[in-house]
Design a protein around this motif. Structure first.
Motif, short mmCIF file in Angstrom:
data_model
loop_
_atom_site.label_atom_id
_atom_site.label_comp_id
_atom_site.label_asym_id
_atom_site.label_seq_id
_atom_site.Cartn_x
_atom_site.Cartn_y
_atom_site.Cartn_z
N VAL A 36 0.83 -1.20 0.00
CA VAL A 36 0.00 0.00 0.00
C VAL A 36 0.87 1.25 0.00
N SER A 81 2.25 1.75 -3.46
CA SER A 81 1.20 2.11 -4.42
C SER A 81 0.76 3.56 -4.26
N LEU A 82 0.54 3.99 -3.03
CA LEU A 82 0.11 5.37 -2.80
C LEU A 82 1.19 6.37 -3.21
N ASN A 129 -9.14 9.09 -2.81
CA ASN A 129 -9.34 8.20 -1.68
C ASN A 129 -10.75 8.34 -1.10
N THR A 139 -13.22 -4.34 -3.78
CA THR A 139 -12.20 -3.89 -4.73
C THR A 139 -12.83 -3.10 -5.87
N ILE A 185 -4.19 -0.87 8.71
CA ILE A 185 -3.89 -2.19 8.16
C ILE A 185 -3.95 -3.25 9.25
N LEU A 232 -5.15 -8.87 0.63
CA LEU A 232 -4.06 -8.38 -0.20
C LEU A 232 -4.02 -9.12 -1.53
N LEU A 237 -2.65 -3.85 -8.07
CA LEU A 237 -1.53 -3.04 -7.59
C LEU A 237 -0.26 -3.33 -8.38
N LEU A 262 -3.93 1.99 -8.52
CA LEU A 262 -3.12 2.04 -7.30
C LEU A 262 -3.89 2.60 -6.11
N SER A 311 -5.46 0.34 -3.02
CA SER A 311 -4.96 0.65 -1.68
C SER A 311 -6.10 0.92 -0.71
#
Length: 332
Positions: free
Chosen positions: A69, A72-73, A97, A120, A187, A195, A202, A247, A251
């Motif tokens: 994450v 990706s961020l 976000n 997702t 998390i 994940l 990702l 991404l 995330s």
């Protein structure tokens, strides 16, 4: 600044090694102390002890989720800043976000969504919608798309989706119980299955971003010059937008709306290796993973035995940095 390619390659190697060290530290450190020997035994000689269960079901997934994450961020923020030429651009500031979070909460509150794949796709849909709205709003007016217009549009869209999300949660206590900690950006308690559900997206986003470095360099010279050199700038921007949605949406689906990683890391990466996106993008991925891993480890010790959501930690680190960037002026 690291100015030669051999040193840049060495920096990547050192960064990857440090990521592995922090992943190992994330597995070992916490409320329940475990040793390196316990970690190895939990993998090869699992005996269903409390320590082994914590390592396999909590610590290992958590460490790899933080790394994925964070990378990706950070890369999403790098791509956004490059495409918009706006140093404040990031998935959190531009409402991406918030849009992804809104759609996830909407699915939980009104449609009883509980599957990982549904989370997702809801996050991807929200991220794409928010990105489109910000771009359209930022393009309105006689002057067209400018950094300040994008920033204001992003702030407005983020506030809108955040308000709608809070409104839904006040009407549905069940949804509030499910997503309150997730909305803070966390998390903790995530399992490896979550994940794995988003890992293909990702991984695809990170790979496409790495392949886009040369095109980003050409676009950075100016849209007119890039067009004159034969680049299809519209295609590059659309492809970059797809990368950001993959991404940022992936995330948020895993960890909720963690902020400021996408603002902080691109600036640090450019300070280290210059403006060449062929290097800025991989450095951003590594530094993003390092930041979120370190923030998550630190979050375990602030109010132990309870934990601070990692999103609170990144906000505490990132807010002063955001103010510093804003004071420099987004038009510099």
């Amino acid at each position: 600044m690291i100015s030669t390619n051999p040193f840049r390659i060495g920096g990547i190697a050192a960064g990857l090694l440090l990521v592995l060290v922090l992943i190992w530290a994330s597995i070992i450190f916490g409320l329940t102390d475990v040793s390196s020997r316990m970690v190895i035994d939990s993998i090869y000689r699992f005996d269903q002890s409390n320590e082994h269960i914590i390592i396999r079901d909590s610590r290992i997934p958590r460490a790899f989720i933080a790394a994925a994450v964070g990378a990706s961020l950070a890369v999403a923020g790098t791509i956004m800043q490059g495409l918009t030429k706006n140093p404040l651009a990031s998935p959190s500031i531009f409402g991406i976000n918030a849009g992804a979070s809104f759609f996830v909460v909407l699915g939980i509150s009104f449609f009883g969504v509980a599957s990982l794949n549904a989370f997702t796709w809801l996050a991807f849909t929200g991220a794409a919608l928010a990105a489109a709205v910000v771009y359209i709003c930022g393009s309105m007016g006689r002057d067209g798309l400018t950094p300040i217009r994008l920033t204001l549009a992003g702030a407005a869209v983020a506030a809108l989706f955040s308000s709608l999300t809070q409104g839904m949660l006040t009407l549905d206590e069940r949804a509030l119980d499910q997503v309150l900690f997730w909305l803070a950006g966390s998390i903790e308690g995530r399992d490896l299955e979550l994940l794995l559900a988003v890992l293909p997206y990702l991984a695809a986003g990170l790979l496409f971003a790495l392949l886009m470095g040369r095109q980003m360099n050409v676009l950075a010279m100016g849209e007119d010059l890039a067009t004159g050199l034969g680049q299809r700038t519209v295609f590059v921007k659309l492809f970059g937008a797809v990368i950001v949605v993959l991404l940022a949406g992936g995330s948020v689906a895993v960890a909720g709306p963690i902020g400021f990683v996408g603002i902080i890391i691109p600036h640090i990466a450019r300070w280290l290796v210059g403006i060449d996106y062929r290097w800025v993008i991989p450095y951003s991925a590594i530094l993003g993973a390092l930041l979120l891993l370190a923030a998550d480890i630190g979050a375990r010790y602030i109010i132990m035995p309870a934990e601070v959501p990692v999103g609170v930690m990144t906000a505490a680190i990132g807010a002063p940095f955001f103010v510093w960037i804003a004071r420099r002026g987004i038009n510099e």
